[in-house]
Design a protein around this motif. Structure first.
Motif, PDB file in Angstrom:
ATOM      1  N   THR A   1      -2.718  -0.147   9.785  1.00  0.00           N
ATOM      2  CA  THR A   1      -3.885   0.331  10.325  1.00  0.00           C
ATOM      3  C   THR A   1      -5.220  -0.245   9.879  1.00  0.00           C
ATOM      4  O   THR A   1      -6.341  -0.085   9.672  1.00  0.00           O
ATOM      5  N   LEU A   2      -4.837   0.214   8.364  1.00  0.00           N
ATOM      6  CA  LEU A   2      -6.450   0.891   7.058  1.00  0.00           C
ATOM      7  C   LEU A   2      -6.338  -0.956   6.631  1.00  0.00           C
ATOM      8  O   LEU A   2      -7.151  -1.076   6.328  1.00  0.00           O
ATOM      9  N   ARG A   3      -5.351  -1.325   6.183  1.00  0.00           N
ATOM     10  CA  ARG A   3      -5.492  -3.066   5.592  1.00  0.00           C
ATOM     11  C   ARG A   3      -6.848  -3.336   5.713  1.00  0.00           C
ATOM     12  O   ARG A   3      -7.104  -4.113   5.380  1.00  0.00           O
ATOM     13  N   PRO A   4      -6.656  -3.907   6.869  1.00  0.00           N
ATOM     14  CA  PRO A   4      -7.560  -4.885   7.161  1.00  0.00           C
ATOM     15  C   PRO A   4      -9.077  -4.643   7.563  1.00  0.00           C
ATOM     16  O   PRO A   4      -9.930  -5.522   6.372  1.00  0.00           O
ATOM     17  N   SER A   5      -9.450  -3.585   7.310  1.00  0.00           N
ATOM     18  CA  SER A   5     -10.653  -2.993   6.715  1.00  0.00           C
ATOM     19  C   SER A   5     -10.646  -2.703   5.031  1.00  0.00           C
ATOM     20  O   SER A   5     -11.692  -2.546   4.511  1.00  0.00           O
ATOM     21  N   LEU A   6     -10.176  -2.230   4.636  1.00  0.00           N
ATOM     22  CA  LEU A   6     -10.188  -2.499   3.256  1.00  0.00           C
ATOM     23  C   LEU A   6     -10.191  -3.751   2.568  1.00  0.00           C
ATOM     24  O   LEU A   6     -10.845  -3.489   1.384  1.00  0.00           O
ATOM     25  N   GLN A   7      -9.592  -4.740   2.902  1.00  0.00           N
ATOM     26  CA  GLN A   7      -9.504  -5.816   2.780  1.00  0.00           C
ATOM     27  C   GLN A   7     -11.168  -6.571   2.329  1.00  0.00           C
ATOM     28  O   GLN A   7     -10.885  -6.922   2.060  1.00  0.00           O
ATOM     29  N   LYS A   8     -11.813  -6.222   3.651  1.00  0.00           N
ATOM     30  CA  LYS A   8     -13.396  -6.489   3.292  1.00  0.00           C
ATOM     31  C   LYS A   8     -14.116  -5.473   2.140  1.00  0.00           C
ATOM     32  O   LYS A   8     -15.369  -5.911   1.851  1.00  0.00           O
ATOM     33  N   ILE A   9     -13.624  -4.864   1.285  1.00  0.00           N
ATOM     34  CA  ILE A   9     -14.866  -4.501   0.493  1.00  0.00           C
ATOM     35  C   ILE A   9     -14.360  -4.698  -0.938  1.00  0.00           C
ATOM     36  O   ILE A   9     -15.196  -4.485  -1.509  1.00  0.00           O
ATOM     37  N   ALA A  10     -13.929  -6.134  -1.069  1.00  0.00           N
ATOM     38  CA  ALA A  10     -13.525  -6.637  -1.998  1.00  0.00           C
ATOM     39  C   ALA A  10     -13.195  -7.746  -2.376  1.00  0.00           C
ATOM     40  O   ALA A  10     -13.030  -8.718  -1.192  1.00  0.00           O
ATOM     41  N   PRO A  11     -13.736  -8.902  -2.873  1.00  0.00           N
ATOM     42  CA  PRO A  11     -13.975 -10.554  -2.949  1.00  0.00           C
ATOM     43  C   PRO A  11     -12.745 -10.567  -3.186  1.00  0.00           C
ATOM     44  O   PRO A  11     -11.770 -10.202  -3.693  1.00  0.00           O
ATOM     45  N   PHE A  12     -12.002 -11.535  -2.285  1.00  0.00           N
ATOM     46  CA  PHE A  12     -10.080 -12.322  -2.353  1.00  0.00           C
ATOM     47  C   PHE A  12     -10.318 -13.651  -4.192  1.00  0.00           C
ATOM     48  O   PHE A  12     -11.486 -13.322  -4.527  1.00  0.00           O
ATOM     49  N   PRO A  13      -9.571 -13.348  -4.750  1.00  0.00           N
ATOM     50  CA  PRO A  13      -8.573 -12.414  -5.042  1.00  0.00           C
ATOM     51  C   PRO A  13      -8.099 -10.977  -4.024  1.00  0.00           C
ATOM     52  O   PRO A  13      -7.134 -10.446  -4.444  1.00  0.00           O
ATOM     53  N   MET A  14      -9.148 -10.522  -4.579  1.00  0.00           N
ATOM     54  CA  MET A  14      -8.891  -9.019  -5.565  1.00  0.00           C
ATOM     55  C   MET A  14      -8.479  -7.883  -3.547  1.00  0.00           C
ATOM     56  O   MET A  14      -8.102  -7.096  -3.484  1.00  0.00           O
ATOM     57  N   SER A  15      -9.421  -8.479  -2.628  1.00  0.00           N
ATOM     58  CA  SER A  15      -9.126  -8.344  -1.686  1.00  0.00           C
ATOM     59  C   SER A  15      -7.873  -7.978  -0.957  1.00  0.00           C
ATOM     60  O   SER A  15      -6.808  -7.194  -0.545  1.00  0.00           O
ATOM     61  N   ASN A  16      -6.002  -8.834  -1.433  1.00  0.00           N
ATOM     62  CA  ASN A  16      -5.241  -8.694  -1.787  1.00  0.00           C
ATOM     63  C   ASN A  16      -4.625  -7.590  -1.323  1.00  0.00           C
ATOM     64  O   ASN A  16      -3.767  -7.242  -1.698  1.00  0.00           O
ATOM     65  N   ILE A  17      -5.569  -7.409  -3.127  1.00  0.00           N
ATOM     66  CA  ILE A  17      -4.464  -6.151  -4.512  1.00  0.00           C
ATOM     67  C   ILE A  17      -5.138  -5.306  -3.685  1.00  0.00           C
ATOM     68  O   ILE A  17      -4.535  -3.799  -3.673  1.00  0.00           O
ATOM     69  N   LEU A  18      -6.437  -5.146  -3.401  1.00  0.00           N
ATOM     70  CA  LEU A  18      -6.704  -3.397  -3.461  1.00  0.00           C
ATOM     71  C   LEU A  18      -6.793  -2.761  -2.596  1.00  0.00           C
ATOM     72  O   LEU A  18      -6.599  -1.479  -3.054  1.00  0.00           O
ATOM     73  N   PRO A  19      -6.298  -2.798  -1.624  1.00  0.00           N
ATOM     74  CA  PRO A  19      -5.510  -2.314  -0.424  1.00  0.00           C
ATOM     75  C   PRO A  19      -4.715  -0.517  -1.053  1.00  0.00           C
ATOM     76  O   PRO A  19      -4.255  -0.018  -0.439  1.00  0.00           O
ATOM     77  N   GLY A  20      -3.648  -2.071  -1.835  1.00  0.00           N
ATOM     78  CA  GLY A  20      -2.685  -1.002  -2.930  1.00  0.00           C
ATOM     79  C   GLY A  20      -3.111   0.138  -3.299  1.00  0.00           C
ATOM     80  O   GLY A  20      -2.638   1.304  -3.982  1.00  0.00           O
ATOM     81  N   ILE A  21      -4.091  -0.621  -3.844  1.00  0.00           N
ATOM     82  CA  ILE A  21      -4.335  -0.144  -4.789  1.00  0.00           C
ATOM     83  C   ILE A  21      -4.918   1.477  -5.230  1.00  0.00           C
ATOM     84  O   ILE A  21      -4.771   2.551  -5.088  1.00  0.00           O
ATOM     85  N   ILE A  22      -6.038   1.260  -3.626  1.00  0.00           N
ATOM     86  CA  ILE A  22      -6.847   1.831  -2.918  1.00  0.00           C
ATOM     87  C   ILE A  22      -5.904   3.194  -2.819  1.00  0.00           C
ATOM     88  O   ILE A  22      -5.930   4.538  -2.453  1.00  0.00           O
TER      89      ILE A  22
END
Length: 242
Positions: A118-139
Motif C-alpha cells: 500500500t506504500l508503493r504507489p505514494s513512493l513512486q511519485k517522489i522520483a521521476p521514471f524510471p527511478m520511480s520503479n526502483i526507488l520504493p525498494g531502495i527506500i
C-alpha cells in the motif's frame, strides 16, 4: 504561499509518513494558507527526507523544526496554556511517540509485505521514471536498515509486541478518557501521537500490532477524532491548481 514537500496520501491517511502528517496537522490547525507538493524528488531534499517546508526563499527540513517555524509564523503556540508540568509530560510523550512508537509502527508497515504494497504507489511519485520503479525498494531497504540499527528490527515478534503494549498503556493513561492528551484542546503532543496511532489502526494487514491497537477502543476513537479534526482529509489536500 507555504509549500509542503511531502509523501502523498494512501490507506485512508493524508500521508503515508507520520512526520509528514505532523507537519500537515500544524498547517491545518494553525489555519495557514499552504499547498502540498508530492512530486518533489526526495533524493534532492535536505537530509534526503520529507517533509520539507518552503516559505519563499526559506527551506525548512524536519517536522519538529517545521512545527516551531509555523507556530512562530502564526503567532500561536499550541501548548501555551499548559502548565510547566504538562509541558514536560507533553515533551516526554512526543519523544516516546517519535523515537520509539514510530519505529514499531514503521516496522509493522514496512516489514510486512501486504502493508508495504500500500506504500508503493505514494513512493513512486517522489522520483521521476524510471527511478520511480526502483526507488520504493531502495527506500524500504534503507528504512528497515534504520529500524534494525535502532534495535526494534532485531527484536523478536514477542518483544516488539510487548514494547508496543507498554507504549499504548502509557498513552491510554495520559489520555485517560479525554478528547485530547491535555485539557484545553489539541496540542503539540496530539499532532505527534495521532499520526502514529492512525498508522497502526489503518494498517491493511492483520498483524499482531494491528490487533493490539484495535483492542483499545479509546485510542482507536482518539485516532479517528484526530484524523477528522486535526488533519486534512486525503481527498481534500491543497494541491496546486492544474
Amino acid at each position: 504561499m507555504l509549500i509542503l514537500r511531502a509523501i502523498g496520501p494512501g490507506g485512508g491517511l493524508p500521508s503515508q509518513s507520520p512526520f509528514v502528517m505532523k507537519a500537515m496537522g500544524f498547517l491545518h490547525v494553525l489555519g495557514l494558507d499552504w499547498q502540498v507538493d508530492t512530486k518533489a524528488d526526495i533524493r534532492k531534499q535536505p537530509n534526503g527526507k520529507l517533509p520539507v517546508l518552503v516559505d519563499g526563499d526559506k527551506v525548512i527540513p524536519d517536522s519538529a523544526a517545521i512545527a516551531l517555524y509555523l507556530q512562530e509564523k502564526a503567532g500561536r503556540w499550541l501548548d501555551a496554556g499548559l502548565s510547566e508540568y504538562e509541558k514536560a509530560v507533553s515533551h516526554t510523550v512526543i519523544r516516546m511517540a517519535e523515537e520509539h512508537l514510530y519505529f514499531l509502527a514503521v516496522y509493522n508497515r514496512w516489514a510486512d509485505e501486504e502493508n508495504f504494497a500500500t506504500l508503493r504507489p505514494s513512493l513512486q511519485k517522489i522520483a521521476p521514471f524510471p527511478m520511480s520503479n526502483i526507488l520504493p525498494g531502495i527506500i524500504r531497504k534503507g528504512v528497515l536498515k534504520l529500524v534494525d540499527a535502532q534495535g526494534i528490527g532485531r527484536m523478536s515478534d514477542e518483544l516488539r509486541l510487548a514494547r508496543l503494549k507498554a507504549d499504548l498503556d502509557a498513552l491510554d493513561a495520559v489520555l485517560a478518557g479525554k478528547e485530547w492528551m491535555f485539557d484545553g484542546g489539541p496540542g503539540a503532543a496530539d499532532l505527534s501521537v495521532a499520526p502514529m496511532i492512525a498508522t497502526l489502526t489503518k494498517s491493511p494487514a492483520d498483524t499482531a500490532m494491528h490487533r493490539e491497537i484495535l483492542a483499545r477502543p479509546g485510542l482507536v476513537a482518539y485516532g479517528e477524532r484526530a484524523l477528522a479534526e486535526l488533519f486534512p482529509a486525503p481527498d481534500a489536500l491543497p494541491f496546486p491548481p492544474r
